[in-house]
Design a protein around this motif. Structure first.
Motif, PDB file in Angstrom:
ATOM      1  N   LYS A 195       0.833  -1.209   0.000  1.00  0.00           N
ATOM      2  CA  LYS A 195       0.000   0.000   0.000  1.00  0.00           C
ATOM      3  C   LYS A 195       0.867   1.258   0.000  1.00  0.00           C
ATOM      4  O   LYS A 195       1.880   1.314   0.701  1.00  0.00           O
ATOM      5  CB  LYS A 195      -0.921   0.001   1.218  1.00  0.00           C
ATOM      6  N   PRO A 196       0.469   2.291  -0.763  1.00  0.00           N
ATOM      7  CA  PRO A 196       1.287   3.517  -0.835  1.00  0.00           C
ATOM      8  C   PRO A 196       1.245   4.305   0.483  1.00  0.00           C
ATOM      9  O   PRO A 196       0.198   4.431   1.110  1.00  0.00           O
ATOM     10  CB  PRO A 196       0.640   4.319  -1.962  1.00  0.00           C
ATOM     11  N   VAL A 197       2.427   4.799   0.870  1.00  0.00           N
ATOM     12  CA  VAL A 197       2.554   5.621   2.079  1.00  0.00           C
ATOM     13  C   VAL A 197       3.462   6.805   1.748  1.00  0.00           C
ATOM     14  O   VAL A 197       4.533   6.636   1.162  1.00  0.00           O
ATOM     15  CB  VAL A 197       3.162   4.809   3.254  1.00  0.00           C
ATOM     16  N   LYS A 198       3.036   7.997   2.120  1.00  0.00           N
ATOM     17  CA  LYS A 198       3.824   9.214   1.899  1.00  0.00           C
ATOM     18  C   LYS A 198       5.005   9.276   2.861  1.00  0.00           C
ATOM     19  O   LYS A 198       4.933   8.762   3.991  1.00  0.00           O
ATOM     20  CB  LYS A 198       2.950  10.465   2.114  1.00  0.00           C
ATOM     21  N   ALA A 199       6.058   9.939   2.458  1.00  0.00           N
ATOM     22  CA  ALA A 199       7.205  10.171   3.344  1.00  0.00           C
ATOM     23  C   ALA A 199       6.705  10.862   4.605  1.00  0.00           C
ATOM     24  O   ALA A 199       5.816  11.700   4.556  1.00  0.00           O
ATOM     25  CB  ALA A 199       8.240  11.043   2.631  1.00  0.00           C
ATOM     26  N   GLY A 200       7.284  10.483   5.749  1.00  0.00           N
ATOM     27  CA  GLY A 200       6.860  11.086   7.007  1.00  0.00           C
ATOM     28  C   GLY A 200       7.110  10.155   8.176  1.00  0.00           C
ATOM     29  O   GLY A 200       7.697   9.081   8.028  1.00  0.00           O
ATOM     30  N   THR A 201       6.651  10.565   9.343  1.00  0.00           N
ATOM     31  CA  THR A 201       6.819   9.796  10.575  1.00  0.00           C
ATOM     32  C   THR A 201       5.461   9.302  11.045  1.00  0.00           C
ATOM     33  O   THR A 201       4.495  10.075  11.090  1.00  0.00           O
ATOM     34  CB  THR A 201       7.463  10.673  11.673  1.00  0.00           C
ATOM     35  N   TYR A 202       5.419   8.042  11.419  1.00  0.00           N
ATOM     36  CA  TYR A 202       4.181   7.399  11.847  1.00  0.00           C
ATOM     37  C   TYR A 202       4.446   6.546  13.082  1.00  0.00           C
ATOM     38  O   TYR A 202       5.549   6.039  13.270  1.00  0.00           O
ATOM     39  CB  TYR A 202       3.624   6.487  10.738  1.00  0.00           C
ATOM     40  N   SER A 203       3.413   6.342  13.892  1.00  0.00           N
ATOM     41  CA  SER A 203       3.500   5.347  14.962  1.00  0.00           C
ATOM     42  C   SER A 203       3.285   3.986  14.322  1.00  0.00           C
ATOM     43  O   SER A 203       2.522   3.846  13.362  1.00  0.00           O
ATOM     44  CB  SER A 203       2.443   5.582  16.030  1.00  0.00           C
ATOM     45  N   LEU A 204       3.963   2.980  14.881  1.00  0.00           N
ATOM     46  CA  LEU A 204       3.903   1.623  14.358  1.00  0.00           C
ATOM     47  C   LEU A 204       3.228   0.737  15.400  1.00  0.00           C
ATOM     48  O   LEU A 204       3.767   0.531  16.486  1.00  0.00           O
ATOM     49  CB  LEU A 204       5.325   1.139  14.063  1.00  0.00           C
ATOM     50  N   PHE A 205       2.032   0.259  15.073  1.00  0.00           N
ATOM     51  CA  PHE A 205       1.291  -0.640  15.957  1.00  0.00           C
ATOM     52  C   PHE A 205       1.121  -1.978  15.261  1.00  0.00           C
ATOM     53  O   PHE A 205       1.291  -2.080  14.046  1.00  0.00           O
ATOM     54  CB  PHE A 205      -0.091  -0.055  16.284  1.00  0.00           C
ATOM     55  N   ALA A 206       0.748  -2.990  16.030  1.00  0.00           N
ATOM     56  CA  ALA A 206       0.508  -4.312  15.455  1.00  0.00           C
ATOM     57  C   ALA A 206      -0.648  -4.985  16.184  1.00  0.00           C
ATOM     58  O   ALA A 206      -0.882  -4.729  17.364  1.00  0.00           O
ATOM     59  CB  ALA A 206       1.763  -5.162  15.565  1.00  0.00           C
TER      60      ALA A 206
END
Length: 180
Positions: A95-106
């Motif tokens: 899936k496409p994701v823009k450059a940037g900072t994200y929280s990573l959950f699972a």
């Protein structure tokens, strides 16, 4: 002259006996130390594609299912929610994701985990997680390692702009493809 010598002596004694100057107390090491993983993994490559900052909890004889319950949102590590930085637009798990900072959950599962990128940053655990702030949810493939990992770990492998992110703990390994 005597006044300046006396001033120097008083100042020197004040430094020696001052708790404010030398009284810093440093905290003990964290029980789940913070770490970072990058891709490309070579330290000589300055043009990074991905960086993950996360804390690395220990199993300490506990079953993984107790620490990472199946079907529940997990912060992907310990302490603050893990954060993943993409330095350019990527395809994350297809899936496409823009450059940037994200929280990573699972969300752990038996045969696959749901890996979540979320816009909420600087949060403790998954207590403030809101599904409405998800950017993408992808499926991570679960495999079993012959060697058990005591500390939760995130590593990357790949070639060029094609990488795989691997989350490993105990004998469980979860993999997600990433393309730059």
């Amino acid at each position: 002259m005597k006044k300046s010598i006396l001033s120097i002596v008083v100042f020197a004694l004040a430094l020696v006996f001052s708790n404010n100057t030398f009284g810093q107390e440093f905290l003990e090491l964290d029980k789940s130390p913070m770490d970072a993983s990058v891709y490309p993994t070579s330290k000589r490559v300055l043009d990074k594609l991905i960086k993950v900052v996360y804390s690395r909890p220990y199993l300490k004889g506990r079953p993984l299912a107790k620490l990472v319950p199946e079907g529940k949102v997990w912060r992907t590590g310990a302490n603050e929610a893990a954060e993943i930085i993409f330095y350019k637009d990527v395809t994350f798990g297809g899936k496409p994701v823009k450059a940037g900072t994200y929280s990573l959950f699972a969300i752990p599962g038996d045969k696959e985990w749901t890996i979540i990128l979320n816009t909420t940053l600087n949060v403790w655990g998954s207590y403030f997680y809101k599904e409405s702030e998800d950017v993408v949810r992808v499926k991570g493939k679960v495999s079993t390692s012959k060697k058990s990992l005591e500390n939760f770990s995130i590593v990357f492998d790949g070639k060029g702009e094609n990488a795989n992110m691997h989350l490993g703990w105990g004998t469980t390994v979860v993999s997600v493809p990433i393309k730059g």
